[in-house]
Design a protein around this motif. Structure first.
Motif, PDB file in Angstrom:
ATOM      1  N   GLU A 109       0.555  18.038   2.565  1.00  0.00           N
ATOM      2  CA  GLU A 109       1.063  19.385   2.281  1.00  0.00           C
ATOM      3  C   GLU A 109       0.755  19.768   0.839  1.00  0.00           C
ATOM      4  N   LYS A 110       0.888  18.815  -0.084  1.00  0.00           N
ATOM      5  CA  LYS A 110       0.575  19.070  -1.484  1.00  0.00           C
ATOM      6  C   LYS A 110      -0.916  19.324  -1.688  1.00  0.00           C
ATOM      7  N   LYS A 111      -1.736  18.707  -0.848  1.00  0.00           N
ATOM      8  CA  LYS A 111      -3.179  18.893  -0.950  1.00  0.00           C
ATOM      9  C   LYS A 111      -3.647  20.195  -0.298  1.00  0.00           C
TER      10      LYS A 111
ATOM     11  N   TYR B 231       0.839  -1.203   0.000  1.00  0.00           N
ATOM     12  CA  TYR B 231       0.000   0.000   0.000  1.00  0.00           C
ATOM     13  C   TYR B 231       0.877   1.258   0.000  1.00  0.00           C
ATOM     14  N   TYR B 232       1.936   1.223   0.785  1.00  0.00           N
ATOM     15  CA  TYR B 232       2.850   2.368   0.871  1.00  0.00           C
ATOM     16  C   TYR B 232       3.514   2.636  -0.471  1.00  0.00           C
ATOM     17  N   LYS B 233       4.016   1.603  -1.112  1.00  0.00           N
ATOM     18  CA  LYS B 233       4.708   1.783  -2.391  1.00  0.00           C
ATOM     19  C   LYS B 233       3.740   2.195  -3.498  1.00  0.00           C
ATOM     20  N   LEU B 234       2.527   1.652  -3.472  1.00  0.00           N
ATOM     21  CA  LEU B 234       1.529   2.067  -4.462  1.00  0.00           C
ATOM     22  C   LEU B 234       1.153   3.530  -4.247  1.00  0.00           C
ATOM     23  N   ALA B 235       1.051   3.941  -2.993  1.00  0.00           N
ATOM     24  CA  ALA B 235       0.785   5.351  -2.701  1.00  0.00           C
ATOM     25  C   ALA B 235       1.910   6.239  -3.211  1.00  0.00           C
TER      26      ALA B 235
ATOM     27  N   GLU C  28      -3.311   9.270  -0.401  1.00  0.00           N
ATOM     28  CA  GLU C  28      -3.675   9.414   1.010  1.00  0.00           C
ATOM     29  C   GLU C  28      -4.462   8.211   1.503  1.00  0.00           C
ATOM     30  N   ARG C  29      -5.425   7.765   0.711  1.00  0.00           N
ATOM     31  CA  ARG C  29      -6.241   6.614   1.096  1.00  0.00           C
ATOM     32  C   ARG C  29      -5.378   5.370   1.300  1.00  0.00           C
ATOM     33  N   LEU C  30      -4.429   5.140   0.401  1.00  0.00           N
ATOM     34  CA  LEU C  30      -3.561   3.965   0.509  1.00  0.00           C
ATOM     35  C   LEU C  30      -2.613   4.069   1.692  1.00  0.00           C
ATOM     36  N   LEU C  31      -2.131   5.275   1.963  1.00  0.00           N
ATOM     37  CA  LEU C  31      -1.231   5.460   3.100  1.00  0.00           C
ATOM     38  C   LEU C  31      -1.952   5.201   4.421  1.00  0.00           C
TER      39      LEU C  31
ATOM     40  N   PHE D  83      -3.147  12.564  -5.424  1.00  0.00           N
ATOM     41  CA  PHE D  83      -2.927  12.688  -3.992  1.00  0.00           C
ATOM     42  C   PHE D  83      -4.046  12.071  -3.158  1.00  0.00           C
ATOM     43  N   ASP D  84      -5.284  12.133  -3.613  1.00  0.00           N
ATOM     44  CA  ASP D  84      -6.373  11.525  -2.857  1.00  0.00           C
ATOM     45  C   ASP D  84      -6.203  10.011  -2.777  1.00  0.00           C
ATOM     46  N   ASP D  85      -5.860   9.399  -3.911  1.00  0.00           N
ATOM     47  CA  ASP D  85      -5.624   7.955  -3.907  1.00  0.00           C
ATOM     48  C   ASP D  85      -4.432   7.599  -3.019  1.00  0.00           C
TER      49      ASP D  85
END
Length: 355
Positions: A294-296, A252-256, A269-272, A265-267
């Motif tokens: 921060e980017k969001k 999940y971390y690497k996909l994020a 955040e959800r994965l993180l 960024f929304d996707d």
């Protein structure tokens, strides 16, 4: 016959870490514990007691001085070249160790320990081709004695581009068939660490072709594609891994990470959040979450994520840098300046602790 066990201090995190060292097995008990090394009746083993003890204490230079004294007084003493080889090996002077062990094997062809350490010395001196036949002999003598020997032999095969032989060595390490998907995956991991990226990708894909459901194969290929900034391929790889292994936090971390690089960024955040729910002990997801928030345009939430990361790893310069950016976005100039100074301090002094 005493033998050196190899140990690897890798990375293994990551999994297959170097440099290498050797640890000797217990010496034979001396027949006369009170005999002095210089006594005329002392055996060769007695004569080497003092320098061996110094080597065990890490006093390599002092041991070499004593061996030089023994060589001056008794240059024909049996086993002297062997002892010099060990002393040079432990001192990290592998070129001199090679010369000593070559002489030792000429004096005693049955000195298996010298053959083993001659192979290791060649490897550590950057001479893998010379190391291979020696380490192959060690495998023949002790095929299951030490998995580290298989690892070193496998790395030598990689460095000489003998990839099928490397795969056989790693298969032996993990007790899997040499033509299995697992053997290809293990070899791919070491190939990547040795910076043989194209062959690593080929072997990882071969592992998947042989067994599409092999755990961590898609994950490894995704990491490789992410490293190469081949984002669409990395996304597909990580999604394939999650289909097989939906409870793997790192995927999940690497996909994020992949999504964050294409500004989804929304996707990300959800994965993180999922990664953190599965494993809250890793700092990476918190740091990336801070960056994504921060980017969001959510600096307050970014600060919370980054502060949590720094509570686990206070010396992480990336987290301090991102925290400074978040403070700047919030108009907290003083806090932002403090973080910038901490980043500079950590970069200027390795392993420095923030003041």
């Amino acid at each position: 016959m005493r033998l050196f066990k190899l140990t690897i201090v890798f990375f293994l995190s990551s999994l297959f870490a170097l440099p290498l060292c050797a640890q000797s097995a217990a010496r034979p008990v001396l027949q006369d514990r009170h005999a002095l090394p210089s006594a005329p009746s002392a055996s060769a083993s007695d004569a080497f007691t003092a320098p061996r003890r110094l080597l065990q204490q890490g006093k390599n230079d002092e041991a070499l001085v004593q061996l030089q004294q023994i060589a001056t007084s008794n240059p024909a003493l049996k086993g002297l070249s062997h002892e010099f080889g060990i002393a040079y090996y432990k001192s990290g002077d592998y070129v001199k160790a090679i010369d000593a062990f070559k002489k030792a094997t000429q004096e005693n062809p049955d000195d298996n320990e010298s053959v083993q350490l001659l192979g290791l010395s060649n490897y550590l001196a950057g001479r893998p081709a010379e190391a291979i036949p020696l380490l192959e002999k060690v495998q023949d003598w002790y095929p299951r004695a030490n998995v580290d020997a298989s690892y070193i032999l496998g790395v030598c095969y990689i460095q000489t581009k003998s990839y099928p032989q490397a795969r056989k060595a790693f298969a032996r390490m993990f007790d899997v068939p040499p033509d299995s998907a697992a053997a290809y995956l293990f070899t791919a991991r070491v190939l990547l660490r040795q910076e043989f990226d194209p062959v690593a990708e080929e072997y990882a894909q071969k592992a998947i072709d042989l067994d599409p459901k092999l755990p961590m194969a898609h994950f490894f290929l995704g990491e490789l594609h992410l490293y190469k900034s081949r984002i669409p391929e990395a996304v597909a790889d990580f999604r394939a891994e999650l289909a097989l292994n939906p409870g793997h936090a790192a995927t999940y971390y690497k996909l994020a990470d992949a999504y964050s690089r294409i500004q989804k960024f929304d996707d990300a955040e959800r994965l993180l959040q999922r990664s953190i729910w599965l494993d809250s002990t890793s700092t990476g997801p918190y740091i990336l979450l801070g960056k994504v928030l921060e980017k969001k345009g959510e600096p307050e939430l970014a600060v919370r994520a980054l502060q949590h990361a720094l509570s686990m790893d206070p010396n992480n310069s990336v987290a301090h840098h991102l925290l400074g950016q978040a403070y700047q976005d919030m108009g907290r100039a003083q806090d932002a300046e403090r973080e910038r100074k901490l980043v500079q301090q950590l970069q200027d002094v390795p392993n420095a602790k923030p003041e």
